[in-house]
Write a protein that holds these residues in place. Structure first.
Motif, short mmCIF file in Angstrom:
data_model
loop_
_atom_site.label_atom_id
_atom_site.label_comp_id
_atom_site.label_asym_id
_atom_site.label_seq_id
_atom_site.Cartn_x
_atom_site.Cartn_y
_atom_site.Cartn_z
N GLN A 4 0.86 -1.19 -0.04
CA GLN A 4 -0.09 -0.13 -0.09
C GLN A 4 0.91 1.10 0.07
O GLN A 4 0.76 2.26 -0.76
N ARG A 5 2.01 1.19 0.73
CA ARG A 5 2.86 2.46 0.87
C ARG A 5 3.38 2.50 -0.74
O ARG A 5 3.59 3.52 -1.03
N TRP A 6 3.81 1.42 -1.08
CA TRP A 6 4.47 1.27 -2.43
C TRP A 6 3.42 2.12 -3.45
O TRP A 6 4.09 2.88 -4.35
N MET A 7 2.29 1.71 -3.52
CA MET A 7 1.24 2.47 -4.47
C MET A 7 1.21 4.09 -4.16
O MET A 7 0.97 4.84 -4.85
N TRP A 8 1.39 4.21 -2.73
CA TRP A 8 0.93 5.76 -2.34
C TRP A 8 2.16 6.53 -2.86
O TRP A 8 2.20 7.76 -3.32
N ILE A 9 3.44 5.85 -3.39
CA ILE A 9 4.27 6.63 -3.84
C ILE A 9 4.45 6.75 -5.30
O ILE A 9 4.63 7.38 -6.00
N ALA A 10 4.26 5.17 -5.94
CA ALA A 10 4.58 5.16 -7.35
C ALA A 10 3.32 5.73 -8.34
O ALA A 10 3.47 6.20 -9.29
N PHE A 14 3.60 8.35 -10.78
CA PHE A 14 3.38 8.02 -12.34
C PHE A 14 2.57 9.08 -13.06
O PHE A 14 2.68 9.67 -14.20
N LEU A 15 1.47 9.57 -12.36
CA LEU A 15 0.57 10.69 -12.95
C LEU A 15 1.39 12.00 -13.54
O LEU A 15 1.30 12.55 -14.13
N VAL A 16 2.05 12.36 -12.26
CA VAL A 16 2.91 13.80 -12.33
C VAL A 16 3.98 13.45 -13.54
O VAL A 16 4.25 14.33 -14.19
N ALA A 17 4.45 12.31 -13.64
CA ALA A 17 5.52 12.14 -14.59
C ALA A 17 5.02 12.13 -16.02
O ALA A 17 5.62 12.79 -16.85
N GLY A 18 3.74 11.53 -16.13
CA GLY A 18 3.10 11.76 -17.30
C GLY A 18 2.85 13.31 -17.61
O GLY A 18 2.87 13.66 -18.72
N MET A 60 9.24 9.78 -7.78
CA MET A 60 8.78 8.95 -6.83
C MET A 60 9.63 9.36 -5.45
O MET A 60 9.27 8.80 -4.47
N VAL A 61 11.01 9.85 -5.66
CA VAL A 61 11.72 10.31 -4.67
C VAL A 61 10.86 11.36 -3.81
O VAL A 61 11.08 11.29 -2.49
N SER A 62 10.25 12.29 -4.47
CA SER A 62 9.57 13.44 -3.79
C SER A 62 8.49 12.74 -3.15
O SER A 62 8.02 12.96 -1.83
N SER A 63 7.76 11.68 -3.48
CA SER A 63 6.57 10.99 -2.96
C SER A 63 7.23 10.21 -1.68
O SER A 63 6.34 10.23 -0.73
N ALA A 64 8.20 9.61 -1.80
CA ALA A 64 8.58 8.90 -0.67
C ALA A 64 8.97 9.83 0.52
O ALA A 64 8.86 9.28 1.57
N LEU A 65 9.68 10.81 0.01
CA LEU A 65 10.09 11.80 1.08
C LEU A 65 8.81 12.25 1.77
O LEU A 65 8.56 12.69 3.12
N THR A 66 7.90 12.65 0.98
CA THR A 66 6.53 13.08 1.83
C THR A 66 6.00 12.14 2.45
O THR A 66 5.47 12.40 3.67
#
Length: 78
Positions: A4-10, A14-18, A60-66
């Motif tokens: 679940q945490r992985w999906m909170w990050i990925a 993914f959406l922002v990268a697009g 993903m790094v940004s989401s993981a830090l958040t």
């Protein structure tokens, strides 16, 4: 819980990268890019692909830090 945490990050990354991909390449032609005075010898599609994965990794790094900053100190120190 880990998946679940992985999906909170990925997924948000993914959406922002697009979105970043569309915004950047709406204004920049991949064939006009240069690295230390030399052009890339890759196709446009290859540059789009590499840029997408670079944007995805950075977001993903940004989401993981958040996610890390939102955790309690007890959860971080486990």
């Amino acid at each position: 819980m880990l998946s679940q945490r992985w999906m909170w990050i990925a997924w948000p990354a993914f959406l922002v990268a697009g979105l970043l991909e569309m915004l950047v390449f709406a204004f920049v032609d991949p064939q006009d890019l240069h690295w230390f005075g030399h052009g890339f010898e890759l196709s446009r599609q290859a540059i789009y692909t590499l840029a997408f994965f670079a944007f995805w990794a950075l977001t993903m790094v940004s989401s993981a830090l958040t996610l890390l900053l939102g955790m309690s100190s007890t959860d971080v120190n486990r």
